[in-house]
Design a protein around this motif. Structure first.
Motif, PDB file in Angstrom:
ATOM      1  N   GLY A 195       9.166   4.497  -2.638  1.00  0.00           N
ATOM      2  CA  GLY A 195       8.239   5.612  -2.510  1.00  0.00           C
ATOM      3  C   GLY A 195       8.041   6.015  -1.067  1.00  0.00           C
ATOM      4  N   ARG A 196       8.916   5.499  -0.171  1.00  0.00           N
ATOM      5  CA  ARG A 196       8.843   5.884   1.239  1.00  0.00           C
ATOM      6  C   ARG A 196       9.180   7.368   1.390  1.00  0.00           C
ATOM      7  NH1 ARG A 196      10.901   1.260   0.275  1.00  0.00           N
ATOM      8  NH2 ARG A 196      10.246  -0.641   1.367  1.00  0.00           N
ATOM      9  N   ARG A 197       8.623   7.990   2.394  1.00  0.00           N
ATOM     10  CA  ARG A 197       8.939   9.379   2.718  1.00  0.00           C
ATOM     11  C   ARG A 197       9.632   9.418   4.080  1.00  0.00           C
ATOM     12  NH1 ARG A 197       7.576  13.718  -0.789  1.00  0.00           N
ATOM     13  NH2 ARG A 197       6.542  14.849   0.909  1.00  0.00           N
ATOM     14  N   PRO A 238       0.821  -1.214   0.000  1.00  0.00           N
ATOM     15  CA  PRO A 238       0.000   0.000   0.000  1.00  0.00           C
ATOM     16  C   PRO A 238       0.857   1.266   0.000  1.00  0.00           C
ATOM     17  CG  PRO A 238      -0.836  -1.582   1.591  1.00  0.00           C
ATOM     18  CD  PRO A 238       0.488  -2.111   1.114  1.00  0.00           C
ATOM     19  N   GLY A 239       0.614   2.146  -0.963  1.00  0.00           N
ATOM     20  CA  GLY A 239       1.313   3.417  -1.014  1.00  0.00           C
ATOM     21  C   GLY A 239       2.693   3.374  -1.638  1.00  0.00           C
ATOM     22  N   LEU A 240       3.218   2.202  -1.895  1.00  0.00           N
ATOM     23  CA  LEU A 240       4.530   2.061  -2.510  1.00  0.00           C
ATOM     24  C   LEU A 240       4.387   1.507  -3.924  1.00  0.00           C
ATOM     25  CD1 LEU A 240       6.572   0.508   0.449  1.00  0.00           C
ATOM     26  CD2 LEU A 240       6.263   2.915  -0.114  1.00  0.00           C
ATOM     27  N   GLN A 241       5.395   1.723  -4.736  1.00  0.00           N
ATOM     28  CA  GLN A 241       5.375   1.239  -6.112  1.00  0.00           C
ATOM     29  C   GLN A 241       6.709   0.586  -6.439  1.00  0.00           C
ATOM     30  OE1 GLN A 241       4.390   4.291  -8.971  1.00  0.00           O
ATOM     31  NE2 GLN A 241       2.940   5.274  -7.571  1.00  0.00           N
ATOM     32  N   TYR A 242       6.663  -0.408  -7.287  1.00  0.00           N
ATOM     33  CA  TYR A 242       7.901  -1.007  -7.775  1.00  0.00           C
ATOM     34  C   TYR A 242       8.553  -0.054  -8.774  1.00  0.00           C
ATOM     35  CZ  TYR A 242      11.176  -4.425  -9.633  1.00  0.00           C
ATOM     36  OH  TYR A 242      12.317  -5.076 -10.020  1.00  0.00           O
ATOM     37  N   ASP A 243       9.859   0.169  -8.625  1.00  0.00           N
ATOM     38  CA  ASP A 243      10.611   1.080  -9.497  1.00  0.00           C
ATOM     39  C   ASP A 243      10.000   2.484  -9.458  1.00  0.00           C
ATOM     40  OD1 ASP A 243      12.656   1.786 -11.133  1.00  0.00           O
ATOM     41  OD2 ASP A 243      11.868   0.838 -12.938  1.00  0.00           O
ATOM     42  N   PHE A 244       9.736   2.970  -8.270  1.00  0.00           N
ATOM     43  CA  PHE A 244       9.076   4.253  -8.052  1.00  0.00           C
ATOM     44  C   PHE A 244       9.810   5.417  -8.733  1.00  0.00           C
ATOM     45  CE2 PHE A 244       8.579   8.100  -5.402  1.00  0.00           C
ATOM     46  CZ  PHE A 244       7.198   8.207  -5.329  1.00  0.00           C
ATOM     47  N   TYR A 245      11.142   5.330  -8.820  1.00  0.00           N
ATOM     48  CA  TYR A 245      11.928   6.442  -9.351  1.00  0.00           C
ATOM     49  C   TYR A 245      12.254   6.293 -10.837  1.00  0.00           C
ATOM     50  CZ  TYR A 245      12.526   7.315  -4.355  1.00  0.00           C
ATOM     51  OH  TYR A 245      12.293   7.554  -3.017  1.00  0.00           O
ATOM     52  N   ARG A 246      11.522   5.455 -11.534  1.00  0.00           N
ATOM     53  CA  ARG A 246      11.854   5.163 -12.932  1.00  0.00           C
ATOM     54  C   ARG A 246      11.911   6.413 -13.816  1.00  0.00           C
ATOM     55  NH1 ARG A 246       6.521   3.471 -12.536  1.00  0.00           N
ATOM     56  NH2 ARG A 246       7.110   1.335 -12.055  1.00  0.00           N
ATOM     57  N   GLU A 247      11.079   7.408 -13.504  1.00  0.00           N
ATOM     58  CA  GLU A 247      11.073   8.633 -14.303  1.00  0.00           C
ATOM     59  C   GLU A 247      11.807   9.775 -13.608  1.00  0.00           C
ATOM     60  OE1 GLU A 247       7.053   9.586 -15.290  1.00  0.00           O
ATOM     61  OE2 GLU A 247       6.736   7.756 -16.467  1.00  0.00           O
ATOM     62  N   ALA A 248      11.589   9.947 -12.327  1.00  0.00           N
ATOM     63  CA  ALA A 248      12.170  11.084 -11.611  1.00  0.00           C
ATOM     64  C   ALA A 248      13.672  10.934 -11.369  1.00  0.00           C
ATOM     65  CB  ALA A 248      11.456  11.269 -10.274  1.00  0.00           C
ATOM     66  N   CYS A 249      14.141   9.683 -11.205  1.00  0.00           N
ATOM     67  CA  CYS A 249      15.569   9.442 -10.960  1.00  0.00           C
ATOM     68  C   CYS A 249      15.892   8.000 -11.339  1.00  0.00           C
ATOM     69  CB  CYS A 249      15.912   9.700  -9.495  1.00  0.00           C
ATOM     70  SG  CYS A 249      17.690   9.808  -9.157  1.00  0.00           S
ATOM     71  N   PRO A 250      15.929   7.697 -12.637  1.00  0.00           N
ATOM     72  CA  PRO A 250      16.066   6.310 -13.091  1.00  0.00           C
ATOM     73  C   PRO A 250      17.350   5.615 -12.651  1.00  0.00           C
ATOM     74  CG  PRO A 250      16.305   7.855 -14.919  1.00  0.00           C
ATOM     75  CD  PRO A 250      15.800   8.640 -13.756  1.00  0.00           C
ATOM     76  N   GLU A 251      18.391   6.389 -12.317  1.00  0.00           N
ATOM     77  CA  GLU A 251      19.654   5.779 -11.892  1.00  0.00           C
ATOM     78  C   GLU A 251      19.716   5.540 -10.378  1.00  0.00           C
ATOM     79  OE1 GLU A 251      22.112   4.959 -14.079  1.00  0.00           O
ATOM     80  OE2 GLU A 251      20.646   5.482 -15.607  1.00  0.00           O
TER      81      GLU A 251
END
Length: 373
Positions: free
Chosen positions: A178-180, A56-69
């Motif tokens: 996607g943790r804060r 819940p609230g998290l995604q796999y590969d959350f940074y794929r667009e914002a920070c792919p590396e």
């Protein structure tokens, strides 16, 4: 230590159970990204598609667009440190545990104390013993140059522990991200919530259960002690004055006790070791690799910490200990699943919390000019 057959282990367990029935009292002391070839798919634990269960609230590969590396940078930085220092992998794993166990996986353990408000770092279980802060700092610095105010410290802690586990021979498992980052860190909270190495089995299971981690999760996660060290102050009472009558803990193998006494003499000042100079391997006789040797030790009474040896205090927990001692692959698979579960405890997502620029301080505490001031 020699490999044991199941029949031998069961025999040891039965004998051991009789020896501990009257010994339950104790002294109260206090990106996927760019996956390099190092992380092969055969090591990944997940569902049938190779992906982690959605949290819940998290995604796999959350940074794929914002920070792919992002995950590649974390992985490479951790690898650089692990190859140079043997204390890095167990330090990062313990750091993740101590973060998630107090207020959830929100990187609150990384925050420095504020004036008049000691942070979690100052709790007795953390002060002068937690390791890995420099690794997290190095990762964060690199990511801030690459993708400012994008990758949370909480995700860095969770992913760094995962990669450190793999680099010492453990399983690689995909993690949703996607943790804060949390804004609150109190030493008193950590004091109250972190389990003690002197805890009974009932207390250990209760503490984990409060965080949604059940009996098998608890047994499995304590297997993290297959790497890393502890200190004399955590075993002194087991060696010399377990029940307050000057006798040792009867659940400790006598050979182990005599070996530890050579390192931790009775007249040692326990407080003198607060800086952690004296180190005892938690997996006695192991090789600093992530395997199930720890469980073989526990079956034979070689658990260095009282809390570890308590896993043999009931048949319900001892059965799984024996299974893991025999089947290292089973332990590795279950440890990966348990770590995914631990890494989702109490996470902040969406608009909750913040993404820090410096993992050691809140955005509001940054010098004027760094945060729009």
């Amino acid at each position: 230590m020699r490999a044991l057959s199941r029949s031998m282990m069961v025999g040891i367990f039965i004998t051991f159970c009789f020896s501990i029935q009257n010994s339950t009292h104790r002294r109260q002391d206090d990106g996927q990204g760019q996956r390099d070839s190092l992380f092969s798919s055969s090591a990944i634990a997940g569902n049938s598609n190779g992906n982690p269960d959605q949290l819940p609230g998290l995604q796999y590969d959350f940074y794929r667009e914002a920070c792919p590396e992002a995950e590649f940078v974390i992985r490479k930085t951790v690898q650089d440190f692990v190859t140079k220092r043997s204390d890095v992998a167990p330090g990062l794993l313990r750091l993740a545990f101590h973060d998630c166990f107090v207020q959830g996986c929100d990187a609150s353990v990384l925050l420095d104390s504020r004036e008049g408000a000691p942070s979690e770092k100052e709790a007795s279980a953390n002060k002068n013993s937690l390791r890995g802060f420099d690794v997290i700092d190095a990762v964060k610095e690199r990511l801030e140059h690459l993708c400012p105010l994008t990758v949370s410290c909480a995700d860095i802690v969770a992913l760094s522990a995962r990669d450190a586990i793999f680099l010492t021979g453990g399983p690689f498992y995909p993690l949703s991200t996607g943790r804060r980052d949390g804004r609150v860190s109190r030493a008193a909270t950590a004091e109250a919530q972190l389990p003690s190495p002197f805890d009974t089995l009932a207390a250990i299971l209760a503490a984990f259960n409060e965080r949604g981690l059940h009996q098998n999760d608890t047994i499995t996660l304590l297997g993290a002690h297959t790497i890393g060290h502890t200190h004399c102050r955590f075993v002194q009472s087991r060696l010399y004055n377990f029940s307050g009558d000057g006798s040792p803990d009867p659940t400790m193998n006598s050979t182990l006790a005599e070996s530890l006494k050579l390192i931790c003499p009775e007249d040692d000042d326990e407080e003198a070791d607060m800086d952690g100079r004296t180190k005892l391997p938690m997996d006695f006789g192991g090789h600093d690799t992530f395997d199930s040797h720890f469980y073989q030790n526990v079956v034979e009474g070689y658990g260095v910490l009282y809390a570890d040896q308590q896993l043999m205090a009931s048949a319900a927990t001892a059965n799984l200990v024996v299974d893991y001692a025999i089947d290292s692959d089973l332990f590795r698979r279950e440890f990966a699943r348990a770590m995914v579960k631990l890494s989702s405890v109490g996470v902040l997502t969406g608009s909750q919390g913040e993404v820090r620029r410096d993992c050691r301080r809140l955005l509001e505490d940054e010098p004027t000019g760094l945060n729009g001031g």
